[in-house]
Design an enzyme around this catalytic site. Structure first.
Site, PDB file in Angstrom:
ATOM      1  N   GLY A 231      58.572  19.976  13.275  1.00 28.05           N
ATOM      2  CA  GLY A 231      59.635  19.297  12.528  1.00 28.05           C
ATOM      3  C   GLY A 231      60.432  18.343  13.396  1.00 28.05           C
ATOM      4  N   ASP A 232      60.751  18.780  14.617  1.00 30.18           N
ATOM      5  CA  ASP A 232      61.499  17.915  15.541  1.00 30.18           C
ATOM      6  C   ASP A 232      60.671  16.695  15.926  1.00 30.18           C
ATOM      7  OD1 ASP A 232      63.780  19.674  15.804  1.00 30.18           O
ATOM      8  OD2 ASP A 232      62.451  20.998  16.905  1.00 30.18           O
ATOM      9  N   ALA A 233      59.359  16.908  16.150  1.00 25.10           N
ATOM     10  CA  ALA A 233      58.470  15.803  16.497  1.00 25.10           C
ATOM     11  C   ALA A 233      58.380  14.805  15.351  1.00 25.10           C
ATOM     12  CB  ALA A 233      57.081  16.337  16.852  1.00 25.10           C
TER      13      ALA A 233
END
Length: 296
Positions: A231-233
């Protein structure tokens, strides 16, 4: 930095601000951040350990056990430090995660995320956030209510958007409907319409804007080794293109590509060289498709 292949040499580098402890793990974190090409200001907090997270993975399932440690010690006053001010001055897009609400004293006055939101509004910066986890939506409802008018981009998965809708007492019953309700909520700067991006794992990505709600098919990924950091990526890939003025379609292409690379690795890591290319032909194609879509 990784996606652009610049390793910190970009005229618009990625910058990070946070707190660490004066310990071995703080040193490891500082080293890895610097090695990635990210410019960082990591304030050492005496007496507090560097935050850590244990990841337990079984197939595609995972469990995270976190100890925030020094990460919870960040305060709004730290934004006044000269080095942090310098980083803010370089920025075009400001981004925080929902975990940034899990700080000591967040219930009192201008908590750091709200300070950042007001700074973004006053200084003509885009403000983006990641809901991060359902419990953060439920536990910090008052803070989300204060932040909502300032948010330009909201990212989250289905369970997070559903939790946000319940916390905000919206009548939406699906994650898609919550994302659409987010877009319609009042904004402090109505000149910048809000965008809500709903990720759904291997299913299509849903993007709600003031004009319409669109679905972007998610490419198949094999093999999936570790979903930590996906998700962060995704957000990182999206914002990297947003800063370059790329269309919404191009931002989603980059976001899905970066997320697909992360889940192919063990640990939150990338291969040495990205294979993503967003050419002039791609840009023209996406813009033409957008024009045709609006014409309908």
């Amino acid at each position: 930095s990784w996606l652009h292949g610049r390793r910190g040499l970009s005229s618009r580098p990625a910058c990070f601000v946070g707190c660490i402890g004066h310990d071995r793990y703080g040193g490891m974190l500082s080293h890895e951040v610097a090695r990635s090409g990210v410019q960082a200001f990591l304030l050492q907090v005496p007496g507090a350990p560097t935050g850590m997270c244990a990841c337990m993975i079984s197939g595609k399932d995972r469990c995270l056990v976190a100890r925030p440690g020094a990460g919870r010690c960040f305060s709004a006053e730290m934004f006044e430090l000269p080095e942090v001010r310098r980083i803010l001055g370089l920025s075009r897009v400001l981004y925080f995660e929902g975990f940034f609400l899990n700080l000591e004293g967040v219930e009192q006055g201008d908590f750091p995320a709200l300070w950042l939101a007001k700074y973004a509004l006053s200084n003509d910066r885009l403000l983006a956030c990641n809901l991060s986890a359902p419990y953060l939506c439920a536990q910090y409802t008052a803070q989300w209510r204060e932040l909502m008018p300032y948010l330009d981009y909201i990212f989250g998965n289905e369970s997070e958007f559903l939790a946000l809708g319940e916390a905000m007492d919206w009548k939406a019953t699906t994650a898609r409907a919550v994302a659409e309700t987010c877009v319609g909520a009042p904004k402090a700067n109505p000149r910048v319409p809000r965008t809500a991006v709903l990720t759904r794992g291997s299913c299509s990505t849903i993007v709600a804007t003031a004009e319409q709600t669109r679905e972007f098919p998610t490419p198949e990924v094999h093999p999936v080794k570790d979903t930590n950091g996906a998700g962060d990526a995704f957000v990182g890939g999206f914002l990297s293109q947003l800063m370059d003025g790329v269309s919404l379609s191009g931002c989603i292409r980059a976001a899905q590509y970066v997320a697909s690379e992360v889940v192919r690795q063990k640990g939150c890591s990338f291969p040495d060289t990205p294979r993503f290319r967003y050419t002039l032909v791609d840009r023209l194609w996406d813009r033409a498709a957008d024009v045709l879509r609006k014409g309908r």
